[in-house]
Scaffold this active site. Structure first.
Site, short mmCIF file in Angstrom:
data_model
loop_
_atom_site.label_atom_id
_atom_site.label_comp_id
_atom_site.label_asym_id
_atom_site.label_seq_id
_atom_site.Cartn_x
_atom_site.Cartn_y
_atom_site.Cartn_z
N HIS A 190 3.98 -6.69 5.11
CA HIS A 190 3.68 -7.71 4.10
C HIS A 190 3.04 -8.95 4.73
O HIS A 190 2.28 -9.67 4.07
CB HIS A 190 4.92 -8.03 3.29
CG HIS A 190 5.26 -6.92 2.34
ND1 HIS A 190 6.29 -6.06 2.55
CD2 HIS A 190 4.63 -6.49 1.22
CE1 HIS A 190 6.31 -5.15 1.58
NE2 HIS A 190 5.31 -5.39 0.76
N GLU A 432 6.54 5.26 -5.17
CA GLU A 432 6.40 4.86 -3.76
C GLU A 432 7.54 5.38 -2.90
O GLU A 432 7.70 4.98 -1.75
CB GLU A 432 6.26 3.35 -3.65
CG GLU A 432 7.33 2.55 -4.35
CD GLU A 432 7.11 1.03 -4.23
OE1 GLU A 432 6.30 0.59 -3.40
OE2 GLU A 432 7.79 0.30 -4.96
N ASP A 456 4.60 2.23 0.89
CA ASP A 456 5.99 2.66 1.03
C ASP A 456 6.11 4.18 1.02
O ASP A 456 6.96 4.74 1.72
CB ASP A 456 6.84 2.05 -0.08
CG ASP A 456 7.21 0.62 0.26
OD1 ASP A 456 7.68 0.40 1.39
OD2 ASP A 456 7.00 -0.27 -0.57
N CYS A 503 -2.36 1.99 -5.68
CA CYS A 503 -2.51 0.58 -5.31
C CYS A 503 -2.08 0.29 -3.88
O CYS A 503 -2.02 -0.87 -3.47
CB CYS A 503 -1.75 -0.32 -6.29
SG CYS A 503 0.02 -0.04 -6.27
C1 PEP Z 1 3.04 0.05 -1.77
O1 PEP Z 1 4.18 0.23 -1.34
O2 PEP Z 1 2.09 0.82 -1.57
C2 PEP Z 1 2.73 -1.18 -2.54
C3 PEP Z 1 1.56 -1.34 -3.10
O3 PEP Z 1 3.68 -2.14 -2.62
P1 PEP Z 1 4.03 -3.16 -1.44
O4 PEP Z 1 2.95 -3.06 -0.39
O5 PEP Z 1 4.11 -4.52 -2.04
O6 PEP Z 1 5.36 -2.68 -0.94
MG MG Z 2 5.85 -0.93 -2.06
#
Ligand code: PEP
Ligand code: MG
Length: 578
Positions: A190, A432, A456, A503
């Site tokens: 993140h 995810e 994830d 995404c």
């Molecule tokens: C993911 O896990 O692919 C996602 C888009 O969510 P984040 O990166 O915020 O965990």
């Molecule tokens: Mg995620």
């Protein structure tokens, strides 16, 4: 000149003087300072000692009141050690004689003391733990200070750190921090996502870059190629400046795509949406030619603030994005707090395994008031735009039902208060976690859409921590197991006539575009800077080619073969990007 290779996570190139941040639990590297900075380092040391003394006096008094004088005596010993003149003089002397940082001098002198204690009789050797404690305490203040100073920079710098949390990254002063490089981290951590959101070129996973850089060194951070160059020579700097100009030209050439659709050469349309973390990014999505927002990571409202956002704070943020979208679709993901975001930094007892712990929807269930506050704000905004709600980290049908039940409760509460909401607001989930991907047919019966979160999904399928640089080469979207799960989710969507988007960061990596479209995806949600390049790729390929690529890839049994095949195929479609 020294060149280090890491993981490119946020595009762009920065060339500037370095500020270096150490980590308290990490070996403090030898780092020199210029003669002009020595006074400042001694001053920093004195401040850190004063603050440590205040902490210790408080701890001692509290221990005396609650636990008796025997326990309080431990802190008396710490205080006596801290106030030992000869210890402090040694540290100061080392800063002055060797022109080193206060952090290094503290670690060096106290480690020397610890060694001496270890050679003493047993009852004194035990004291070594106290010495380490003092060392940590002073370092914590020194490092805390430099992190605070980061928010008050007056000149442009690049920041090199062992690691930064997403909150610390979110707090960076964008006007002054031109680039970021860290020892730790992975492509989808993140921290990397925040750097991208802020538009700060960044390279992570460099292992030991902080040990090689001194404050004030000139450093090039190349966030396109994942390279950091320490003390580059004139020719290298010149080369990089030219390279920056070439990138700017390429990006400019993509600007002409802004108002054009993402449509394949044989007429199949793909919807390109943007991922955002902060409301101000909504405008960037539009400026880059995105058709809406496929993932709004709302937990970033929590990052970098001391008090929890109120319902009004949530509402204002959502309204700002809705306003910017002017009727375009917006998927608001409910809070994905926990793991590396926010809660661990504040918890007195951090979880042992936070990515497998009280994260995301689980955290919301355990903090119902906080969850309902957010849902109220989303629902209040639901009639103002084309808005959908998405729940993260769903692992079972029961979890989905519980989330929907809470949503219904909040709707009823609002209606009882006379506040009108959109009763049929679309509700979807992130897929995810492997359990959700495997149960996608059952889940499909009860949602309006799926969004595949590969960041994830990869980490949980392959047992690879997405933020750990030591296993970064194992973190790959091209693993056949991950691709099979994605394929299953797309099929379930087709069977149930359900919208499916992807995404995760993979959607913004152009080498996967052919494959994802060929596998049947028609909506991708990507970081705003990636929109033009993905659009260009879509506009340069045919659906027939994409399907052939997907068929071929699904027959391979390993990621290396898949990656090299995909690069090759993408290069054929868009040679100018490679
Ligand atoms: C993911 O896990 O692919 C996602 C888009 O969510 P984040 O990166 O915020 O965990
Ligand atoms: Mg995620």
């Amino acid at each position: 000149m020294e060149i280090k290779k890491g993981i490119a996570v946020s595009p762009g190139v920065a060339i500037n003087q370095a500020v270096v941040l150490d980590a308290e639990d990490y070996r403090i590297p030898l780092r020199h300072v210029s003669p002009q900075r020595i006074k400042q380092e001694v001053r920093r040391l004195d401040q850190a000692v004063t603050r440590s003394r205040q902490d210790l006096a408080e701890l001692r008094d509290r221990a005396r009141r609650r636990l008796g004088s025997e326990t309080a005596a431990i802190f008396d010993f710490h205080l006596a050690l801290l106030d030992d003149r000869s210890l402090q003089n040694k540290i100061r002397k080392l800063i002055r004689s060797d022109s080193v940082t206060a952090e290094f001098a503290v670690a060096d002198v106290l480690r020397g003391y610890a060694k001496e204690f270890l050679q003493m009789p047993e009852y004194l050797a035990d004291r070594v733990k106290d010495v380490y404690d003092i060392e940590k305490r002073i370092l914590r203040h020194l490092i805390g200070q430099s992190r605070e100073d980061l928010a008050r920079l007056e000149e442009e710098v690049v920041v090199l750190a062992h690691d930064l949390t997403p909150s610390q990254t979110a707090n960076l002063d964008r006007r002054h921090v031109l680039g970021l490089a860290t020892d730790a981290g992975g492509r989808t951590s993140h921290t990397a996502i925040v750097a991208r959101a802020l538009g700060i070129p960044a390279v992570v996973g460099l292992n030991d870059v902080t040990a090689s850089v001194n404050a004030g060194d000139t450093v090039i951070i190349d966030g396109n190629r994942g390279v950091v160059i320490i003390n580059p020579d004139e020719a290298t700097i010149r080369q990089h400046r030219q390279y920056v100009e070439r990138i700017a030209e390429f990006e400019l050439s993509l600007d002409r795509l802004v108002n054009l659709p993402a449509i394949t050469l044989d007429g199949h349309e793909v919807v390109l949406l943007g991922n955002i973390e902060f409301p101000h990014e909504a405008a960037t999505v539009i400026a880059k030619g995105g058709q809406g927002i496929g993932l709004y990571r709302t937990e970033f409202l929590y990052l970098g603030r001391e008090v929890e956002p109120t319902e009004e704070d949530h509402y204002q943020a959502y309204m700002q994005v809705i306003h910017e979208m002017q009727g375009r679709p917006l998927v608001i993901r409910t809070l994905d707090l926990g793991a590396d975001k926010y809660t661990q930094e504040r918890s007195p007892v951090p979880e042992r395994n936070p990515f497998l712990g009280c994260r995301s929807i689980r955290f919301c269930f355990q903090n119902l008031q906080l969850f309902k506050t957010q849902l109220r704000a989303i629902l209040r905004a639901s009639l103002q735009g084309d808005l959908a709600i998405m729940f993260p980290l769903i692992t079972s049908v029961m979890e989905l039902r519980q989330s929907k039940m809470i949503l219904r409760d909040v709707m009823e509460d609002l209606e009882e208060e006379g506040i009108e909401v959109r009763r049929d607001v679309p509700v979807g989930i992130m897929v995810e976690v492997p359990s959700a991907a495997l149960m996608c047919n059952q889940l499909a019966e009860e949602v309006d859409f799926f969004s595949i979160g590969t960041n994830d999904l990869i980490q949980y399928t392959l047992a690879v921590d997405r933020a750990n640089e030591r296993v970064a080469p194992l973190f790959t979207p091209a693993h056949p197991a991950v691709l099979r799960l994605i394929k299953e989710v797309i099929r379930a969507g087709q069977r149930h006539d359900l919208g499916v988007s992807l995404c995760g960061e993979m959607a913004g990596q152009p080498e996967y575009t052919l494959l994802l479209i060929g596998m049947g995806l028609r909506t991708l949600s990507v970081a705003p800077p990636a929109i033009p390049e993905v659009k260009q790729l879509v506009r340069s390929m045919t659906m027939e080619h994409a399907r052939r690529v997907a068929r071929t890839v699904m027959a391979f049994d390993n990621d290396k073969q898949i990656v090299s095949y995909l690069r090759d195929q993408s290069r054929q479609v868009m040679p100018e990007a490679y």
